[in-house]
Design an enzyme around this catalytic site. Sequence first.
Site, PDB file in Angstrom:
ATOM      1  N   HIS A 139      -6.078  -0.114  -2.464  1.00 13.25           N
ATOM      2  CA  HIS A 139      -6.041   0.596  -3.750  1.00 13.25           C
ATOM      3  C   HIS A 139      -7.288   1.465  -3.927  1.00 13.25           C
ATOM      4  O   HIS A 139      -7.201   2.622  -4.348  1.00 13.25           O
ATOM      5  CB  HIS A 139      -5.945  -0.391  -4.915  1.00 13.25           C
ATOM      6  CG  HIS A 139      -4.595  -1.002  -5.088  1.00 13.25           C
ATOM      7  ND1 HIS A 139      -3.460  -0.265  -5.336  1.00 13.25           N
ATOM      8  CD2 HIS A 139      -4.194  -2.305  -5.055  1.00 13.25           C
ATOM      9  CE1 HIS A 139      -2.419  -1.073  -5.455  1.00 13.25           C
ATOM     10  NE2 HIS A 139      -2.841  -2.325  -5.279  1.00 13.25           N
TER      11      HIS A 139
ATOM     12  N   HIS B  97      -5.110  -5.636   0.586  1.00 15.68           N
ATOM     13  CA  HIS B  97      -4.259  -5.055  -0.458  1.00 15.68           C
ATOM     14  C   HIS B  97      -5.114  -4.372  -1.526  1.00 15.68           C
ATOM     15  O   HIS B  97      -4.873  -3.213  -1.886  1.00 15.68           O
ATOM     16  CB  HIS B  97      -3.402  -6.167  -1.084  1.00 15.68           C
ATOM     17  CG  HIS B  97      -2.545  -5.722  -2.227  1.00 15.68           C
ATOM     18  ND1 HIS B  97      -1.179  -5.744  -2.172  1.00 15.68           N
ATOM     19  CD2 HIS B  97      -2.855  -5.255  -3.470  1.00 15.68           C
ATOM     20  CE1 HIS B  97      -0.691  -5.302  -3.328  1.00 15.68           C
ATOM     21  NE2 HIS B  97      -1.694  -5.002  -4.129  1.00 15.68           N
ATOM     22  N   GLU B  98      -6.123  -5.089  -2.017  1.00 14.54           N
ATOM     23  CA  GLU B  98      -6.975  -4.525  -3.067  1.00 14.54           C
ATOM     24  C   GLU B  98      -7.880  -3.421  -2.523  1.00 14.54           C
ATOM     25  O   GLU B  98      -8.107  -2.415  -3.193  1.00 14.54           O
ATOM     26  CB  GLU B  98      -7.788  -5.622  -3.756  1.00 14.54           C
ATOM     27  CG  GLU B  98      -6.952  -6.727  -4.399  1.00 14.54           C
ATOM     28  CD  GLU B  98      -5.863  -6.235  -5.345  1.00 14.54           C
ATOM     29  OE1 GLU B  98      -5.980  -5.115  -5.898  1.00 14.54           O
ATOM     30  OE2 GLU B  98      -4.874  -6.968  -5.532  1.00 14.54           O
TER      31      GLU B  98
END
Length: 165
Positions: A82, A78-79
């Site tokens: 980004h 998820h990170e």
Amino acid sequence: MKTSRLPIAIQQAVMRRLREKLAQANLKLGRNYPEPKLSYTQRGTSAGTAWLESYEIRLNPVLLLENSEAFIEEVVPHELAHLLVWKHFGRVAPHGKEWKWMMESVLGVPARRTHQFELQSVRRNTFPYRCKCQEHQLTVRRHNRVVRGEAVYRCVHCGEQLIAK
């Protein structure tokens, strides 16, 4: 890489997952994006944050310890997504279509915006509020905003304004 008394095996599993997903993204995108800096300094109820300018991922060591497998499977990609979206598209909406595409099509991970981890161990004091249908617990920050008259919060179910008990 800063650590916060995390077992080396968990740190290694995080790095394996990060490197695996980064290699997968580089292959699919035909790029050679660098490995981001990784630290275990995230606090509070956030599982992790991606710092674009410093190209860094900060993970919450408490939530990682308590939810190792799910955390590594979900939060690390998820990170990373980004950071990859920022490198690939520039500044766009944090959980917009580019991020969703990066998560699902490139990294092969379901695009979930928030985690479902138990937060009791990382949550600080909360304040009870009520609406028509239930009791709510507001964080110190939200409670202080209500007290200062800076915010009004409503129940997502009944739409009523929350009132301090």
